[in-house]
Design a protein around this motif. Structure first.
Motif, PDB file in Angstrom:
ATOM      1  N   PHE A  79       0.837  -1.188   0.000  1.00 36.88           N
ATOM      2  CA  PHE A  79       0.000   0.000   0.000  1.00 36.88           C
ATOM      3  C   PHE A  79       0.877   1.245   0.000  1.00 36.88           C
ATOM      4  O   PHE A  79       1.953   1.246   0.598  1.00 36.88           O
ATOM      5  N   GLY A  80       0.396   2.303  -0.624  1.00 37.44           N
ATOM      6  CA  GLY A  80       0.986   3.614  -0.437  1.00 37.44           C
ATOM      7  C   GLY A  80       0.512   4.087   0.929  1.00 37.44           C
ATOM      8  O   GLY A  80      -0.675   4.018   1.239  1.00 37.44           O
ATOM      9  N   ALA A  81       1.421   4.539   1.773  1.00 39.92           N
ATOM     10  CA  ALA A  81       1.067   4.907   3.143  1.00 39.92           C
ATOM     11  C   ALA A  81       1.322   6.386   3.379  1.00 39.92           C
ATOM     12  O   ALA A  81       2.349   6.919   2.960  1.00 39.92           O
ATOM     13  N   SER A  82       0.370   7.025   4.066  1.00 43.24           N
ATOM     14  CA  SER A  82       0.506   8.421   4.466  1.00 43.24           C
ATOM     15  C   SER A  82       0.136   8.524   5.931  1.00 43.24           C
ATOM     16  O   SER A  82      -0.921   8.032   6.344  1.00 43.24           O
ATOM     17  N   LEU A  83       0.972   9.169   6.701  1.00 44.20           N
ATOM     18  CA  LEU A  83       0.755   9.356   8.130  1.00 44.20           C
ATOM     19  C   LEU A  83       0.440  10.832   8.366  1.00 44.20           C
ATOM     20  O   LEU A  83       1.224  11.699   7.971  1.00 44.20           O
ATOM     21  N   TYR A  84      -0.717  11.097   8.971  1.00 44.07           N
ATOM     22  CA  TYR A  84      -1.175  12.466   9.197  1.00 44.07           C
ATOM     23  C   TYR A  84      -1.300  12.746  10.688  1.00 44.07           C
ATOM     24  O   TYR A  84      -1.799  11.907  11.443  1.00 44.07           O
ATOM     25  N   GLY A  85      -0.883  13.931  11.093  1.00 45.26           N
ATOM     26  CA  GLY A  85      -1.052  14.370  12.472  1.00 45.26           C
ATOM     27  C   GLY A  85      -2.463  14.900  12.679  1.00 45.26           C
ATOM     28  O   GLY A  85      -3.174  15.224  11.726  1.00 45.26           O
TER      29      GLY A  85
ATOM     30  N   LEU B 255      -3.317   6.887  10.004  1.00 44.66           N
ATOM     31  CA  LEU B 255      -2.471   6.243   9.010  1.00 44.66           C
ATOM     32  C   LEU B 255      -3.395   5.813   7.886  1.00 44.66           C
ATOM     33  O   LEU B 255      -4.350   5.076   8.118  1.00 44.66           O
ATOM     34  N   GLU B 256      -3.153   6.310   6.692  1.00 44.94           N
ATOM     35  CA  GLU B 256      -3.961   5.942   5.533  1.00 44.94           C
ATOM     36  C   GLU B 256      -3.154   5.016   4.634  1.00 44.94           C
ATOM     37  O   GLU B 256      -2.011   5.307   4.305  1.00 44.94           O
ATOM     38  N   LEU B 257      -3.769   3.912   4.253  1.00 44.79           N
ATOM     39  CA  LEU B 257      -3.157   2.950   3.341  1.00 44.79           C
ATOM     40  C   LEU B 257      -3.982   2.951   2.063  1.00 44.79           C
ATOM     41  O   LEU B 257      -5.168   2.624   2.080  1.00 44.79           O
ATOM     42  N   GLN B 258      -3.348   3.328   0.957  1.00 44.50           N
ATOM     43  CA  GLN B 258      -4.035   3.456  -0.328  1.00 44.50           C
ATOM     44  C   GLN B 258      -3.553   2.368  -1.278  1.00 44.50           C
ATOM     45  O   GLN B 258      -2.353   2.221  -1.487  1.00 44.50           O
ATOM     46  N   GLU B 259      -4.512   1.637  -1.853  1.00 46.06           N
ATOM     47  CA  GLU B 259      -4.156   0.606  -2.831  1.00 46.06           C
ATOM     48  C   GLU B 259      -3.599   1.252  -4.087  1.00 46.06           C
ATOM     49  O   GLU B 259      -3.825   2.425  -4.343  1.00 46.06           O
TER      50      GLU B 259
ATOM     51  N   ILE C 156      -6.578   4.017   9.528  1.00 41.88           N
ATOM     52  CA  ILE C 156      -6.373   3.543  10.898  1.00 41.88           C
ATOM     53  C   ILE C 156      -6.266   4.778  11.778  1.00 41.88           C
ATOM     54  O   ILE C 156      -5.320   5.562  11.646  1.00 41.88           O
ATOM     55  N   ARG C 157      -7.260   4.978  12.644  1.00 42.51           N
ATOM     56  CA  ARG C 157      -7.259   6.133  13.555  1.00 42.51           C
ATOM     57  C   ARG C 157      -6.248   5.888  14.666  1.00 42.51           C
ATOM     58  O   ARG C 157      -6.332   4.901  15.396  1.00 42.51           O
ATOM     59  N   LEU C 158      -5.318   6.797  14.813  1.00 42.49           N
ATOM     60  CA  LEU C 158      -4.277   6.608  15.816  1.00 42.49           C
ATOM     61  C   LEU C 158      -4.792   6.878  17.231  1.00 42.49           C
ATOM     62  O   LEU C 158      -4.176   6.447  18.203  1.00 42.49           O
ATOM     63  N   SER C 159      -5.949   7.531  17.362  1.00 42.71           N
ATOM     64  CA  SER C 159      -6.547   7.711  18.688  1.00 42.71           C
ATOM     65  C   SER C 159      -7.024   6.375  19.258  1.00 42.71           C
ATOM     66  O   SER C 159      -7.203   6.248  20.471  1.00 42.71           O
ATOM     67  N   ASP C 160      -7.210   5.378  18.399  1.00 36.41           N
ATOM     68  CA  ASP C 160      -7.623   4.035  18.830  1.00 36.41           C
ATOM     69  C   ASP C 160      -6.424   3.123  19.086  1.00 36.41           C
ATOM     70  O   ASP C 160      -6.597   1.962  19.434  1.00 36.41           O
TER      71      ASP C 160
ATOM     72  N   GLN D  12       8.519   5.136  15.116  1.00 29.79           N
ATOM     73  CA  GLN D  12       8.680   6.340  15.932  1.00 29.79           C
ATOM     74  C   GLN D  12       7.633   7.395  15.567  1.00 29.79           C
ATOM     75  O   GLN D  12       7.024   8.007  16.442  1.00 29.79           O
ATOM     76  N   ALA D  13       7.409   7.623  14.273  1.00 25.36           N
ATOM     77  CA  ALA D  13       6.443   8.630  13.837  1.00 25.36           C
ATOM     78  C   ALA D  13       5.028   8.256  14.279  1.00 25.36           C
ATOM     79  O   ALA D  13       4.265   9.113  14.737  1.00 25.36           O
ATOM     80  N   ILE D  14       4.674   6.980  14.159  1.00 26.09           N
ATOM     81  CA  ILE D  14       3.345   6.530  14.592  1.00 26.09           C
ATOM     82  C   ILE D  14       3.198   6.718  16.097  1.00 26.09           C
ATOM     83  O   ILE D  14       2.177   7.225  16.577  1.00 26.09           O
TER      84      ILE D  14
END
Length: 123
Positions: free
Chosen positions: A26-32, A41-45, A60-64, A107-109
């Motif tokens: 997946f293409g992955a993007s991590l957003y604050g 964390l967004e995983l795009q096909e 994937i909601r990082l608050s969870d 670390q970023a996650i």
């Protein structure tokens, strides 16, 4: 992958199949987080069509998030990658990043998922 991402790249996600387990890239993007959006964390096909019953994008909601950890030695991952676990309230994800980048992803996650956690002095 959109603008404003803290980290971008490619991650592999292990998915349970009818017969065994399979890694998918997946293409992955991590957003604050912000006033208007949750940290995620967004995983795009890729450009190919998503399989029936599957979304083209996973969020994937990082608050969870409950835990982010190195995967045990029994977790096999695609060649030249290193696996790690991301556990949420609902699911346990087994992800893999290029071996040289895994520490950066973890670390970023962690920084986004656990912003109030005490930091260790690594000196």
């Amino acid at each position: 992958m959109g603008d404003g991402a803290v980290k971008q790249g490619f991650l592999y996600l292990q998915q349970q199949q009818t017969f065994g387990k399979k890694w998918r890239r997946f293409g992955a993007s991590l957003y604050g987080g912000s006033d208007c959006a949750l940290a995620r964390l967004e995983l795009q096909e890729g450009p190919e069509k998503p399989r029936r019953g599957e979304a083209a994008r996973k969020v994937i909601r990082l608050s969870d998030c409950l835990r982010v950890a190195e995967a045990g030695g029994d977790a096999s991952s695609p060649r030249d990658t290193s696996a790690f676990l991301l556990e949420t309230k609902e699911r346990l994800y087994l992800l893999a990043a290029p071996a040289a980048e895994r520490g950066d992803w973890v670390q970023a996650i962690c920084l986004l998922a656990f912003p109030l956690a005490p930091t260790r002095n690594l000196l």
